[in-house]
Scaffold this motif. Structure first.
Motif, PDB file in Angstrom:
ATOM      1  N   LEU A  56      -6.574  -6.868  -0.057  1.00  0.00           N
ATOM      2  CA  LEU A  56      -6.981  -7.997   0.792  1.00  0.00           C
ATOM      3  C   LEU A  56      -5.797  -8.903   1.078  1.00  0.00           C
ATOM      4  O   LEU A  56      -5.524  -9.253   2.233  1.00  0.00           O
ATOM      5  N   GLY A  57      -5.091  -9.301   0.010  1.00  0.00           N
ATOM      6  CA  GLY A  57      -3.939 -10.194   0.174  1.00  0.00           C
ATOM      7  C   GLY A  57      -2.862  -9.536   1.015  1.00  0.00           C
ATOM      8  O   GLY A  57      -2.253 -10.180   1.879  1.00  0.00           O
ATOM      9  N   ALA A  58      -2.639  -8.221   0.791  1.00  0.00           N
ATOM     10  CA  ALA A  58      -1.599  -7.505   1.524  1.00  0.00           C
ATOM     11  C   ALA A  58      -1.965  -7.392   3.001  1.00  0.00           C
ATOM     12  O   ALA A  58      -1.119  -7.614   3.878  1.00  0.00           O
ATOM     13  N   PHE A  59      -3.248  -7.090   3.278  1.00  0.00           N
ATOM     14  CA  PHE A  59      -3.672  -6.961   4.676  1.00  0.00           C
ATOM     15  C   PHE A  59      -3.480  -8.276   5.419  1.00  0.00           C
ATOM     16  O   PHE A  59      -2.891  -8.320   6.503  1.00  0.00           O
ATOM     17  N   VAL A  60      -3.966  -9.361   4.803  1.00  0.00           N
ATOM     18  CA  VAL A  60      -3.876 -10.664   5.473  1.00  0.00           C
ATOM     19  C   VAL A  60      -2.415 -11.100   5.590  1.00  0.00           C
ATOM     20  O   VAL A  60      -1.983 -11.631   6.614  1.00  0.00           O
ATOM     21  N   GLY A  61      -1.621 -10.824   4.533  1.00  0.00           N
ATOM     22  CA  GLY A  61      -0.209 -11.198   4.583  1.00  0.00           C
ATOM     23  C   GLY A  61       0.540 -10.413   5.649  1.00  0.00           C
ATOM     24  O   GLY A  61       1.366 -10.952   6.374  1.00  0.00           O
ATOM     25  N   HIS A  62       0.208  -9.115   5.766  1.00  0.00           N
ATOM     26  CA  HIS A  62       0.921  -8.252   6.705  1.00  0.00           C
ATOM     27  C   HIS A  62       0.563  -8.584   8.146  1.00  0.00           C
ATOM     28  O   HIS A  62       1.435  -8.701   9.001  1.00  0.00           O
ATOM     29  N   ARG A 115       3.945 -13.005   2.864  1.00  0.00           N
ATOM     30  CA  ARG A 115       4.321 -13.967   3.913  1.00  0.00           C
ATOM     31  C   ARG A 115       5.758 -14.448   3.728  1.00  0.00           C
ATOM     32  O   ARG A 115       6.418 -14.830   4.687  1.00  0.00           O
ATOM     33  N   ALA A 116       6.232 -14.460   2.482  1.00  0.00           N
ATOM     34  CA  ALA A 116       7.546 -15.036   2.201  1.00  0.00           C
ATOM     35  C   ALA A 116       8.687 -14.040   2.412  1.00  0.00           C
ATOM     36  O   ALA A 116       9.848 -14.402   2.314  1.00  0.00           O
ATOM     37  N   LEU A 172       4.311  -0.763   2.569  1.00  0.00           N
ATOM     38  CA  LEU A 172       4.430  -0.177   1.222  1.00  0.00           C
ATOM     39  C   LEU A 172       5.876  -0.129   0.720  1.00  0.00           C
ATOM     40  O   LEU A 172       6.123  -0.305  -0.470  1.00  0.00           O
ATOM     41  N   ASN A 173       6.828   0.122   1.625  1.00  0.00           N
ATOM     42  CA  ASN A 173       8.207   0.325   1.160  1.00  0.00           C
ATOM     43  C   ASN A 173       9.098  -0.892   1.337  1.00  0.00           C
ATOM     44  O   ASN A 173      10.200  -0.925   0.780  1.00  0.00           O
ATOM     45  N   VAL A 174       8.671  -1.838   2.143  1.00  0.00           N
ATOM     46  CA  VAL A 174       9.519  -3.016   2.366  1.00  0.00           C
ATOM     47  C   VAL A 174       8.829  -4.288   1.898  1.00  0.00           C
ATOM     48  O   VAL A 174       9.351  -5.002   1.033  1.00  0.00           O
ATOM     49  N   GLU A 175       7.644  -4.574   2.451  1.00  0.00           N
ATOM     50  CA  GLU A 175       7.024  -5.864   2.161  1.00  0.00           C
ATOM     51  C   GLU A 175       6.584  -5.981   0.703  1.00  0.00           C
ATOM     52  O   GLU A 175       6.897  -6.965   0.031  1.00  0.00           O
ATOM     53  N   ILE A 176       5.864  -4.970   0.200  1.00  0.00           N
ATOM     54  CA  ILE A 176       5.353  -5.079  -1.174  1.00  0.00           C
ATOM     55  C   ILE A 176       6.489  -5.123  -2.201  1.00  0.00           C
ATOM     56  O   ILE A 176       6.495  -6.000  -3.070  1.00  0.00           O
ATOM     57  N   PRO A 177       7.506  -4.214  -2.119  1.00  0.00           N
ATOM     58  CA  PRO A 177       8.598  -4.339  -3.100  1.00  0.00           C
ATOM     59  C   PRO A 177       9.282  -5.706  -3.045  1.00  0.00           C
ATOM     60  O   PRO A 177       9.631  -6.270  -4.082  1.00  0.00           O
ATOM     61  N   ASN A 178       9.445  -6.247  -1.838  1.00  0.00           N
ATOM     62  CA  ASN A 178      10.089  -7.556  -1.730  1.00  0.00           C
ATOM     63  C   ASN A 178       9.200  -8.682  -2.224  1.00  0.00           C
ATOM     64  O   ASN A 178       9.689  -9.742  -2.611  1.00  0.00           O
ATOM     65  N   ALA A 179       7.886  -8.458  -2.149  1.00  0.00           N
ATOM     66  CA  ALA A 179       6.944  -9.503  -2.561  1.00  0.00           C
ATOM     67  C   ALA A 179       6.646  -9.441  -4.053  1.00  0.00           C
ATOM     68  O   ALA A 179       5.954 -10.318  -4.585  1.00  0.00           O
ATOM     69  N   LEU A 180       7.169  -8.414  -4.746  1.00  0.00           N
ATOM     70  CA  LEU A 180       6.783  -8.198  -6.152  1.00  0.00           C
ATOM     71  C   LEU A 180       6.930  -9.426  -7.065  1.00  0.00           C
ATOM     72  O   LEU A 180       6.049  -9.688  -7.880  1.00  0.00           O
ATOM     73  N   PRO A 181       8.023 -10.201  -6.955  1.00  0.00           N
ATOM     74  CA  PRO A 181       8.112 -11.351  -7.869  1.00  0.00           C
ATOM     75  C   PRO A 181       6.910 -12.293  -7.749  1.00  0.00           C
ATOM     76  O   PRO A 181       6.345 -12.703  -8.767  1.00  0.00           O
ATOM     77  N   LEU A 182       6.477 -12.606  -6.509  1.00  0.00           N
ATOM     78  CA  LEU A 182       5.324 -13.503  -6.355  1.00  0.00           C
ATOM     79  C   LEU A 182       4.020 -12.806  -6.731  1.00  0.00           C
ATOM     80  O   LEU A 182       3.102 -13.436  -7.267  1.00  0.00           O
TER      81      LEU A 182
END
Lengths: 212, 221
Positions: B42-48, B107-108, B129-139
């Motif tokens: 849900l968070g990923a869909f809305v963020g993307h 979003r960040a 999957l390969n760019v946004e989520i890995p970059n968002a991992l800290p948050l």
């Protein structure tokens, strides 16, 4: 919902207790966190002590803190202070960081200008730094208030007042309408308090919306 | 007061400390897993897509105000005693921080990075999957750690409706007026919370790209 209207006197009575048990700790915690947050915003040493301490205090479950407090303070388990003290601790733990972050974010040139105009430290804090820190501080206060309102109910598990009493009584008498009434009361109270703080924040910081 | 905690008799058997500790850990991990399956997509869909951010914020606020005790009791009255009500109450508690962390993390991510990923021909699923989520991992990890702390602390309440976990010591101690037992339960929950957080911190170090480590922490600016 009908339970609320059929038992309005009782509902109002627990609402009053619930409100007192959640608002008093927020006020005390807020007042305590201002000097602590100020110190944390000025000194790295204070930050290194206060922030980890706040994190640790936050991990103690509320039910545990509520049952330990009477032992530590030497009061009866049914004393309201047993909910107030833990909630003050959670509020301070949350607000120290918010106040420190908010004060650290006040632009350096603004404080320099105030100093140059001859503001003494106390007056500068009260009339320049603190007002500019208000938006972030109030954001923290909203989180603290909502979580306090939700947490007061835990006190009922050891027999204290508030909406939580409707939960435990509803559980014991198999009356889900009563539990639901308390749930609605909690959510509505949290929403009202949150909205009120949002409004207070807007009134107190008119400059935040200027020039948009 | 530490007498109860260090009495060997309390460290064995089906109601001993190790069993309760594992039950508590079990509640926590399964809750986080279920909440992740719901909240991360849900968070990923809305963020993307950037659509429906207000739904996320609104839903999070309502769920945050929801008293876990009431949810637990309502589900017990409706579905009967057992572990199911515990999971319903705890999952509802864990969803907001995980969803908010995932949403805020995605979003960040620097739009330039996302643009570059599209520029080299990645599909939307690859971008996510390969760019946004890995970059968002800290948050995202930040959201999980916040949720984990709350779940470990709140799983204590499960014992009120007769379920297991470390809350048993708190409520049994309360019923028997044994403050040593209550205190032991409280201390063990706090310890478990710290251990779970350390576990997540370790997992975070292993999975987050070194390029994303916060700059300037630990050194002078």
């Amino acid at each position: 919902m009908t339970w609320i209207f059929e038992n309005w006197d009782r509902f109002w009575e627990v609402t009053e207790v619930h409100l007192r048990l959640s608002v008093v700790p927020v006020l005390i915690g807020f007042v305590l966190s201002i000097p602590l947050g100020w110190v944390a915003s000025r000194s790295a040493t204070a930050r290194a002590i206060l922030f980890p301490l706040a994190n640790i205090l936050f991990t103690i479950p509320s039910i545990a803190l509520i049952v330990i407090t009477p032992v530590l303070l030497g009061v009866k388990i049914l004393d309201e202070i047993n909910v107030i003290v833990p909630l003050v601790i959670y509020t301070v733990a949350l607000m120290v960081r918010a106040v420190a972050d908010a004060l650290s974010a006040v632009p350096g040139h603004v404080t320099a200008a105030a100093n140059a105009m001859g503001f003494r430290p106390v007056r500068r804090f009260l009339t320049v730094d603190f007002p500019l820190a208000l938006p972030v501080t109030i954001a923290g206060l909203r989180v603290a208030t909502v979580s306090n309102i939700s947490m007061v109910s835990v006190g009922a598990l050891v027999g204290l007042g508030g909406y939580g009493q409707l939960f435990t009584e509803g559980y014991q008498t198999d009356n889900s309408a009563k539990v639901f009434a308390g749930l609605i009361g909690t959510v509505v109270l949290a929403a009202l308090a949150d909205g009120l703080l949002l409004l207070i924040g807007r009134v107190l910081t008119p400059w935040a919306r200027a020039g948009r | 007061m530490g007498g109860w905690l260090f009495d060997p008799a309390h460290w064995s058997g089906p109601t001993g400390i190790p069993v309760r500790l594992l039950e508590h850990l079990g509640y926590t991990l399964l809750t986080l897993l279920i909440a992740a399956v719901i909240a991360v997509p849900l968070g990923a869909f809305v963020g993307h897509t950037g659509k429906g951010g207000f739904v996320i914020v609104g839903l999070s606020n309502v769920l945050r105000a929801l008293p876990t005790t009431a949810v637990l009791i309502l589900v017990v009255l409706w579905a009967g005693l057992g572990d199911f009500p515990v999971y319903v109450a705890l999952v509802l508690l864990a969803i907001p921080p995980i969803m908010a962390g995932t949403y805020a993390g995605i979003r960040a991510v620097d739009p330039v990075t996302v643009d570059a990923a599209r520029g080299v021909g990645m599909r939307e699923s690859g971008v996510l999957l390969n760019v946004e989520i890995p970059n968002a991992l800290p948050l995202i990890f930040g959201g999980f750690r916040g949720a984990a702390l709350q779940v470990v602390a709140t799983a204590t309440i499960a014992a009120y409706t007769g379920a297991g976990g470390l809350g048993r010591f708190v409520f049994d101690g309360l019923a028997l007026q044994e403050f040593g037992q209550m205190l032991a339960g409280a201390v063990l929950v706090a310890l478990l919370a710290v251990l779970v957080d350390l576990g997540f911190a370790g997992l975070q170090r292993l999975t987050v790209s070194p390029g994303l480590r916060p700059v300037g922490t630990g050194g002078k600016k």
